[in-house]
Write a protein that holds these residues in place. Structure first.
Motif, PDB file in Angstrom:
ATOM      1  N   LYS A  99      -4.214 -11.224  -3.656  1.00  0.00           N
ATOM      2  CA  LYS A  99      -4.753 -12.039  -2.574  1.00  0.00           C
ATOM      3  C   LYS A  99      -5.058 -13.454  -3.071  1.00  0.00           C
ATOM      4  N   ASN A 105       2.153  -0.532  -6.128  1.00  0.00           N
ATOM      5  CA  ASN A 105       1.185   0.117  -5.253  1.00  0.00           C
ATOM      6  C   ASN A 105      -0.202  -0.473  -5.517  1.00  0.00           C
ATOM      7  N   VAL A 106      -0.655  -1.343  -4.619  1.00  0.00           N
ATOM      8  CA  VAL A 106      -1.950  -1.998  -4.830  1.00  0.00           C
ATOM      9  C   VAL A 106      -3.117  -1.036  -4.683  1.00  0.00           C
ATOM     10  N   LEU A 107      -2.897   0.100  -4.039  1.00  0.00           N
ATOM     11  CA  LEU A 107      -3.965   1.094  -3.911  1.00  0.00           C
ATOM     12  C   LEU A 107      -4.259   1.790  -5.234  1.00  0.00           C
ATOM     13  N   LYS A 148       0.871  -1.175   0.000  1.00  0.00           N
ATOM     14  CA  LYS A 148       0.000   0.000   0.000  1.00  0.00           C
ATOM     15  C   LYS A 148       0.906   1.222   0.000  1.00  0.00           C
ATOM     16  N   ASP A 196      -4.314   0.175  -8.129  1.00  0.00           N
ATOM     17  CA  ASP A 196      -4.877  -0.778  -9.085  1.00  0.00           C
ATOM     18  C   ASP A 196      -5.696  -1.816  -8.319  1.00  0.00           C
ATOM     19  N   GLU A 197      -7.001  -1.616  -8.280  1.00  0.00           N
ATOM     20  CA  GLU A 197      -7.888  -2.495  -7.506  1.00  0.00           C
ATOM     21  C   GLU A 197      -7.830  -3.937  -8.002  1.00  0.00           C
ATOM     22  N   ALA A 198      -7.671  -4.140  -9.300  1.00  0.00           N
ATOM     23  CA  ALA A 198      -7.597  -5.502  -9.831  1.00  0.00           C
ATOM     24  C   ALA A 198      -6.372  -6.228  -9.286  1.00  0.00           C
ATOM     25  N   ARG A 219      -4.812  -5.407  -6.512  1.00  0.00           N
ATOM     26  CA  ARG A 219      -5.014  -5.530  -5.063  1.00  0.00           C
ATOM     27  C   ARG A 219      -5.799  -6.797  -4.728  1.00  0.00           C
ATOM     28  N   GLN A 220      -6.867  -7.060  -5.468  1.00  0.00           N
ATOM     29  CA  GLN A 220      -7.659  -8.266  -5.237  1.00  0.00           C
ATOM     30  C   GLN A 220      -6.949  -9.504  -5.788  1.00  0.00           C
TER      31      GLN A 220
END
Length: 69
Positions: free
Chosen positions: A66, A54-56, A25, A58-60, A62-63
């Motif tokens: 996981k 930076n996962v914040l 993040k 790029d939402e794709a 970020r998910q």
């Protein structure tokens, strides 16, 4: 190709292009959470060069990271 497959391929490409990658993040210069800041501090002590994502931003990703893990 599904969106999840596309994201997985993007993550795999990032990992293939860089020996060390931190999905975090924020950025290396401006971490956005305590865990990211601590991890950057540890990596900075150990390595001169590593890649961050930076996962914040790029939402794709970020998910997807996981699910990838």
């Amino acid at each position: 190709m599904s969106e999840s497959t596309d994201v997985r391929l993007r993550i795999e490409a990032i990992l293939a292009d860089h020996p060390v990658v931190l999905f975090m993040k924020g950025t290396r210069d401006a971490p956005s959470c305590g865990f990211s800041a601590a991890t950057v501090g540890a990596l900075n002590d150990l390595l001169e060069n590593y890649h961050t994502v930076n996962v914040l931003a790029d939402e794709a990703i970020r998910q997807g990271i996981k699910e990838f893990g």
